[in-house]
Motif scaffolding. Structure first.
Motif, PDB file in Angstrom:
ATOM      1  N   ASN A  81      40.581  29.224  59.813  1.00 54.04           N
ATOM      2  CA  ASN A  81      40.024  27.874  59.916  1.00 54.04           C
ATOM      3  C   ASN A  81      39.759  27.579  61.384  1.00 54.04           C
ATOM      4  O   ASN A  81      40.655  27.189  62.126  1.00 54.04           O
ATOM      5  N   ILE A  82      38.488  27.751  61.776  1.00 58.40           N
ATOM      6  CA  ILE A  82      38.142  27.621  63.195  1.00 58.40           C
ATOM      7  C   ILE A  82      38.331  26.171  63.670  1.00 58.40           C
ATOM      8  O   ILE A  82      38.452  25.925  64.877  1.00 58.40           O
ATOM      9  N   MET A  83      38.403  25.223  62.736  1.00 60.65           N
ATOM     10  CA  MET A  83      38.672  23.831  63.113  1.00 60.65           C
ATOM     11  C   MET A  83      40.116  23.455  62.762  1.00 60.65           C
ATOM     12  O   MET A  83      40.412  22.308  62.405  1.00 60.65           O
ATOM     13  N   GLY A  84      40.998  24.447  62.910  1.00 61.56           N
ATOM     14  CA  GLY A  84      42.423  24.219  62.604  1.00 61.56           C
ATOM     15  C   GLY A  84      43.044  23.135  63.466  1.00 61.56           C
ATOM     16  O   GLY A  84      44.017  22.494  63.046  1.00 61.56           O
ATOM     17  N   GLY A  85      42.486  22.910  64.666  1.00 56.51           N
ATOM     18  CA  GLY A  85      43.011  21.846  65.528  1.00 56.51           C
ATOM     19  C   GLY A  85      42.700  20.473  64.955  1.00 56.51           C
ATOM     20  O   GLY A  85      43.563  19.601  64.878  1.00 56.51           O
ATOM     21  N   ALA A  86      41.444  20.272  64.515  1.00 59.85           N
ATOM     22  CA  ALA A  86      41.066  18.988  63.914  1.00 59.85           C
ATOM     23  C   ALA A  86      41.783  18.804  62.587  1.00 59.85           C
ATOM     24  O   ALA A  86      42.295  17.716  62.281  1.00 59.85           O
ATOM     25  N   PRO A 172      23.154  12.857  68.843  1.00 58.27           N
ATOM     26  CA  PRO A 172      23.269  13.385  70.216  1.00 58.27           C
ATOM     27  C   PRO A 172      24.511  14.213  70.471  1.00 58.27           C
ATOM     28  O   PRO A 172      24.621  14.841  71.521  1.00 58.27           O
ATOM     29  N   LYS A 173      25.475  14.207  69.542  1.00 54.31           N
ATOM     30  CA  LYS A 173      26.710  14.980  69.758  1.00 54.31           C
ATOM     31  C   LYS A 173      27.035  15.809  68.522  1.00 54.31           C
ATOM     32  O   LYS A 173      26.686  15.430  67.389  1.00 54.31           O
ATOM     33  N   ALA A 174      27.774  16.888  68.711  1.00 54.44           N
ATOM     34  CA  ALA A 174      28.234  17.713  67.598  1.00 54.44           C
ATOM     35  C   ALA A 174      29.597  17.219  67.130  1.00 54.44           C
ATOM     36  O   ALA A 174      30.264  16.451  67.808  1.00 54.44           O
ATOM     37  N   PHE A 191      39.159  15.247  72.183  1.00 55.52           N
ATOM     38  CA  PHE A 191      39.595  16.429  71.445  1.00 55.52           C
ATOM     39  C   PHE A 191      38.422  17.038  70.675  1.00 55.52           C
ATOM     40  O   PHE A 191      38.244  18.270  70.663  1.00 55.52           O
ATOM     41  N   VAL A 192      37.620  16.189  70.017  1.00 51.44           N
ATOM     42  CA  VAL A 192      36.507  16.701  69.192  1.00 51.44           C
ATOM     43  C   VAL A 192      35.565  17.541  70.046  1.00 51.44           C
ATOM     44  O   VAL A 192      35.189  18.660  69.670  1.00 51.44           O
ATOM     45  N   GLN A 193      35.208  17.030  71.220  1.00 49.95           N
ATOM     46  CA  GLN A 193      34.257  17.762  72.055  1.00 49.95           C
ATOM     47  C   GLN A 193      34.881  19.019  72.673  1.00 49.95           C
ATOM     48  O   GLN A 193      34.203  20.020  72.888  1.00 49.95           O
ATOM     49  N   ALA A 194      36.200  18.987  72.911  1.00 47.78           N
ATOM     50  CA  ALA A 194      36.880  20.194  73.395  1.00 47.78           C
ATOM     51  C   ALA A 194      36.856  21.281  72.316  1.00 47.78           C
ATOM     52  O   ALA A 194      36.660  22.466  72.603  1.00 47.78           O
ATOM     53  N   GLU A 195      37.037  20.860  71.064  1.00 50.95           N
ATOM     54  CA  GLU A 195      37.008  21.820  69.954  1.00 50.95           C
ATOM     55  C   GLU A 195      35.598  22.390  69.777  1.00 50.95           C
ATOM     56  O   GLU A 195      35.424  23.594  69.543  1.00 50.95           O
ATOM     57  N   VAL A 196      34.584  21.537  69.912  1.00 47.14           N
ATOM     58  CA  VAL A 196      33.193  22.011  69.812  1.00 47.14           C
ATOM     59  C   VAL A 196      32.923  23.036  70.919  1.00 47.14           C
ATOM     60  O   VAL A 196      32.337  24.100  70.668  1.00 47.14           O
ATOM     61  N   ALA A 197      33.382  22.737  72.130  1.00 54.43           N
ATOM     62  CA  ALA A 197      33.165  23.662  73.264  1.00 54.43           C
ATOM     63  C   ALA A 197      33.860  24.994  72.991  1.00 54.43           C
ATOM     64  O   ALA A 197      33.315  26.067  73.297  1.00 54.43           O
ATOM     65  N   PHE A 198      35.046  24.940  72.389  1.00 54.30           N
ATOM     66  CA  PHE A 198      35.766  26.171  72.044  1.00 54.30           C
ATOM     67  C   PHE A 198      34.954  26.993  71.033  1.00 54.30           C
ATOM     68  O   PHE A 198      34.809  28.220  71.183  1.00 54.30           O
ATOM     69  N   ILE A 199      34.402  26.327  70.027  1.00 54.39           N
ATOM     70  CA  ILE A 199      33.616  27.026  68.998  1.00 54.39           C
ATOM     71  C   ILE A 199      32.369  27.659  69.617  1.00 54.39           C
ATOM     72  O   ILE A 199      32.049  28.821  69.352  1.00 54.39           O
ATOM     73  N   LEU A 200      31.675  26.892  70.461  1.00 52.36           N
ATOM     74  CA  LEU A 200      30.461  27.418  71.103  1.00 52.36           C
ATOM     75  C   LEU A 200      30.791  28.539  72.082  1.00 52.36           C
ATOM     76  O   LEU A 200      29.945  29.383  72.398  1.00 52.36           O
ATOM     77  N   GLY A 201      32.048  28.550  72.556  1.00 52.04           N
ATOM     78  CA  GLY A 201      32.468  29.510  73.572  1.00 52.04           C
ATOM     79  C   GLY A 201      32.371  30.966  73.139  1.00 52.04           C
ATOM     80  O   GLY A 201      32.385  31.873  73.983  1.00 52.04           O
TER      81      GLY A 201
END
Ligand code: SF4
Length: 449
Positions: A81-86, A172-174, A191-201
């Motif tokens: 679950n790549i969104m395990g943090g959320a 405008p945001k993911a 947190f949401v945008q940090a998680e998005v950045a991690f996924i895009l990383g």
């Protein structure tokens, strides 16, 4: 009371608002995480795994925490679950993994699986570690519509398998509902945008913002220009009460107000009524009611047409509302919204009951609630118009949503779908699973082509 004071901004001071909208969950520190992990029985055939829609190896990651291998625990979680943090913050664990935990007995309580999951994933995010490595490029290109949980999960898994992914996002945001639709105290915006950045990383995926299906891009163009398409655009419509007075000033859509609230850095700038009525019984009703109270509303009442067991919100969410001073009235439905000097003044309700055949009927008894603000939180619906007419090959629907098979494949060749736009329970964790399963199916299809 003057009319001017009925809906107002800055009912509370900045400090109180900051406290009210801070993260509601206290994270576990290392010591408490180790103690909690040591309570796990590491069950064989663990029921908690069966109860997790993404099938995370829960005893496996808890054992890693117990041995201080926090990075390993995070990789175990995020691998499924790549969104395990959320999900550690928004999952209704009380009806999923923790409800299945064998440690939940009369004498004990379940393992705090959600809190341990947050402990591990936060550890990884804070260190900005990227544990996933892309496979060599396949040269295949996949279009993903929507950068919500389903779209992001699908895109990440496709990128991991070596495909090039372009995500088309109307806003405008993911982040989808995590960014725009969840109570601010559950998932802080950073947190949401940090998680998005991690996924895009992981690389190999890009997002084109401001691109809406049916307006800026079309499904037929995506099918022509890409090797596969994943639809994860969520629910764009909200249900109406269809009552007299519904368009009065002071009557608002809960989803739209929550979106505004989440994006507003100065919560004091938001106007809120003294007496707020919320119609609905799901998590959106709870989120808007609790946040209204936390903005400074004096009286907040949720009115739901059936009983507590029928509510979409779990008992945990209902309890959260009540401990925040929200009143929940069951077995009543709105009849009429009454105006005074052109603004909402009161709402008339009638009591309901189930007849002998289990149908919801009126008892004939009525009551009114004074209200200067009313939030409609009676559900969202899927808007299919942006998909177009489908051409010669029809896109099949079921129950007003896109029909998919076990692989999340639609009736259209080369098109998969997942998240809230397909039938299901509308949970973030289920959307992630949809995206993951679709990505694996797309990968198999592209490799065999
Ligand atoms: Fe641990 Fe509870 Fe899962 Fe058993 S059911 S493995 S005790 S979390």
């Amino acid at each position: 009371m003057s009319d001017a004071g009925r809906i107002a901004a800055r009912r509370l001071g900045a400090e109180e608002l900051a406290r009210n909208f801070a993260d509601i969950h206290v994270p576990l520190d290392r010591e408490r995480a180790l103690i909690e992990a040591s309570r796990c029985y590491f069950c064989y055939d663990a029921p908690c795994i069966q109860a997790c829609p993404t099938g995370i190896d829960i005893p496996g990651f808890i054992r890693k925490i117990a041995t201080d291998n926090v990075k390993g625990a995070a990789v175990t979680i995020l691998g499924e679950n790549i969104m395990g943090g959320a999900c550690a913050r928004v999952c209704p664990v009380e009806i999923l993994c923790e409800s299945a935990c064998v440690r939940e007995t009369q004498e004990s309580r379940p393992i705090q699986i959600g809190a341990l999951q947050r402990y591990a994933t936060d550890w990884l995010f804070e260190r900005k570690l990227q544990p996933f490595i892309r496979a060599p490029s396949t040269g295949k290109r996949v279009a993903v519509v929507g950068a919500g949980p389903a779209g992001l999960a699908c895109a990440h898994r496709l990128a991991l398998r070596g495909h090039e992914v372009t995500i088309f996002e109307a806003r405008p945001k993911a982040g989808g509902l995590n960014e725009y639709g969840i109570a601010a105290y559950k998932v802080p915006a950073d947190f949401v945008q940090a998680e998005v950045a991690f996924i895009l990383g992981i690389g190999g995926l890009k997002i084109e913002f401001g691109k809406a299906l049916g307006r800026d891009i079309s499904l037929s163009d995506l099918r022509r220009d890409f090797d596969a398409v994943f639809l994860g655009m969520g629910l764009a419509g909200t249900n109406a009460l269809a009552l007299e007075g519904e368009h009065l000033p002071g009557v608002m859509d809960a989803v739209a107000y929550i979106e505004r609230l989440r994006q507003e850095p100065d919560k004091g700038a938001l106007e809120i009524g003294r007496r707020v009525v919320v119609i609905g019984g799901g998590n959106t009703a709870i989120d808007i009611a609790v946040q209204s109270k936390r903005l400074g509303a004096e009286d907040v009442t949720i009115v739901y047409r059936r009983g507590p067991d029928h509510m979409g919100a779990t008992w945990h969410e209902q309890e959260l509302a009540q401990t925040n001073g929200v009143t929940i009235k069951h077995w009543a439905r709105p009849l009429r919204l009454v105006a005074h000097q052109g603004r909402l003044k009161e709402v008339e309700f009638e009591y309901t009951q189930l007849d002998e055949r289990g149908r919801l009927t009126s008892t004939g008894d009525r009551f009114t609630l004074l209200a200067d603000m009313l939030f409609k939180a009676i559900g969202q619906n899927f808007v299919s118009a942006p998909l177009g007419n489908g051409g010669a090959e029809p896109l099949e629907f079921v129950g007003g949503r896109i029909q998919v098979n076990a692989d999340r494949k639609t009736s259209l060749t080369g098109v998969w779908a997942g998240g809230d736009c397909v039938p299901g329970d509308d949970l973030t964790v289920s959307a992630v699973q949809d995206g993951k399963l679709a990505a694996e199916a797309i990968d198999r299809t592209l490799r065999s082509a």
